[in-house]
Scaffold this motif. Structure first.
Motif: not given
Length: 396
Positions: A129-132, A136, A140, A184
């Motif tokens: 994902y974009e958070n590497e 998902q 926070d 997560y």
């Protein structure tokens, strides 16, 4: 007719704009998609199918796929919904000069799911994902005081499946009303419980979750996604390695690698019933979690063929078509009851395991195909999981 695929189609149609829509395939899944598109106010120009015996369907022409060659590719978008032979269709459309996900899309039963964008050296395949991360994240992750929950599973736990709010997201929304939490979501379409264990061992422990939740079962019936003799080896991995094995040399010609001529998958395991295989993997996750002070919960998911969900006619038609298309799935249906009954024997003896196979009893609009849930179905799943883990949440 329930229009379960609308949200998936909205995602699929993002590149379409003013192009002509052409449906590739005429089998029940394509027919369901046609009705969903009509409901959305989207008109298709025609169908293409090289096996259909009819000249028209729903008043639309059924043409040979070769006629796509006469179209201006900038003016069309081909959506292919077929039960199998996706590789052949993909190769054919590329040969016709169409670009994948620009001029055509291929989707199977289940609808939209975000593509896997990475080969995983341990798990076979994954999605970054974009958070590497291959999770998902809801909440926070930088909040050190938050309760950290990790969810694992296959497509029925995949946060992108069906383009709906899946149970991990809805679980986060419910828990966050009372608790400071970060979830997560690590379900990946096609994973067996063994991929869950490996993912938890390699990636999950590094995140230091307080609670780990497995939601699975369907993919483990009759070893449908893992090799029976090598249960930690996914069938997709086996195809990949078989391809590598036919290419020589497989390794650089260094001093110690000159004799490489095969690929090993570990010790061949004694073949055991599928439900024992599922339990042993869940048991391993539980043991690893307990050693690290993590609460682990295993949930056996609702499975069609068990319980009394109320199925829409379109779902029944898809199920019928799915079983006729795949011999493996027909065998799977026969083995579902034995699998669930076998799992239940272990669930009764272990407090960390819960049977959710009956939570859809007498409920409508909970399945939209042979195993995937609607947003309502995911809501029911989240509600029942929350009920089980509430006392553990209160410890924090």
């Amino acid at each position: 007719m329930k229009y379960y695929y609308v949200k998936s189609l909205e995602k699929i149609l993002e590149p379409v704009q003013k192009r002509k829509i052409i449906l590739y395939g005429t089998e029940p899944i394509a027919q369901v998609i046609y009705h969903n598109l009509a409901y959305m106010g989207k008109e298709i120009s025609y169908f293409v199918d090289d096996e259909c015996m009819e000249d028209s369907l729903f008043g639309k022409e059924v043409r040979n796929p070769l006629e796509l060659l006469y179209e201006n590719k900038d003016d069309i978008y081909v959506i292919c919904f077929t039960m199998k032979n996706h590789g052949q269709v993909y190769s054919r459309l590329l040969q016709y000069g169409l670009e994948f996900e620009k001029e055509f899309a291929i989707y199977n039963i289940g609808g939209y799911m975000q593509k896997f964008n990475a080969v995983d050296s341990l798990l076979g395949f994954t999605r970054i994902y974009e958070n590497e991360l291959n999770f998902q994240v809801y909440g926070d992750p930088q909040d050190e005081k938050a309760i950290r929950i990790m969810t694992l599973g296959g497509s029925t736990s995949d946060p992108t499946m069906g383009n709906v709010r899946t149970w991990p997201e809805q679980l986060y929304e419910e828990i966050s009303k009372k608790y400071n939490v970060v979830v997560y979501s690590g379900g990946i379409g096609g994973y067996s419980i063994h991929q869950e264990f490996l993912k938890f061992m390699r990636d999950g422990l590094a995140i230091h979750p307080n609670i780990v939740i497995s939601f699975d079962g369907y993919n483990d019936i009759a070893y449908q996604v893992s090799m029976e003799e090598y249960p930690y080896l996914h069938r997709y991995q086996k195809k990949f390695y078989d391809f590598m094995e036919t290419r020589t040399p497989m390794a650089p010609d260094t001093l110690d690698m000159r004799a490489v001529n095969k690929i090993a998958h570990g010790m061949e395991c004694p073949q055991i019933p599928d439900y024992e295989n599922w339990y042993e993997a869940a048991r391993n996750i539980y043991a690893l979690a307990k050693e690290h002070g993590i609460h682990y919960f295993s949930f056996l998911q609702p499975i069609q063929g068990i319980g009394r969900p109320i199925l829409d006619d379109s779902v029944l038609e898809l199920k019928k078509s799915y079983l006729s298309a795949y011999n493996r799935e027909a065998s799977l249906l026969e083995k579902t009851s034995d699998f669930v009954n076998g799992c239940r024997k272990y669930i009764e003896k272990n407090d960390y395991m819960t049977d959710l196979t009956d939570i859809f009893d007498d409920e409508e609009d909970v399945f939209y195909d042979v195993c995937h849930s609607t947003e309502k179905g995911h809501q029911i799943i989240a509600k029942n999981i929350l009920k089980k883990i509430t006392s553990t949440l209160e410890e924090y």
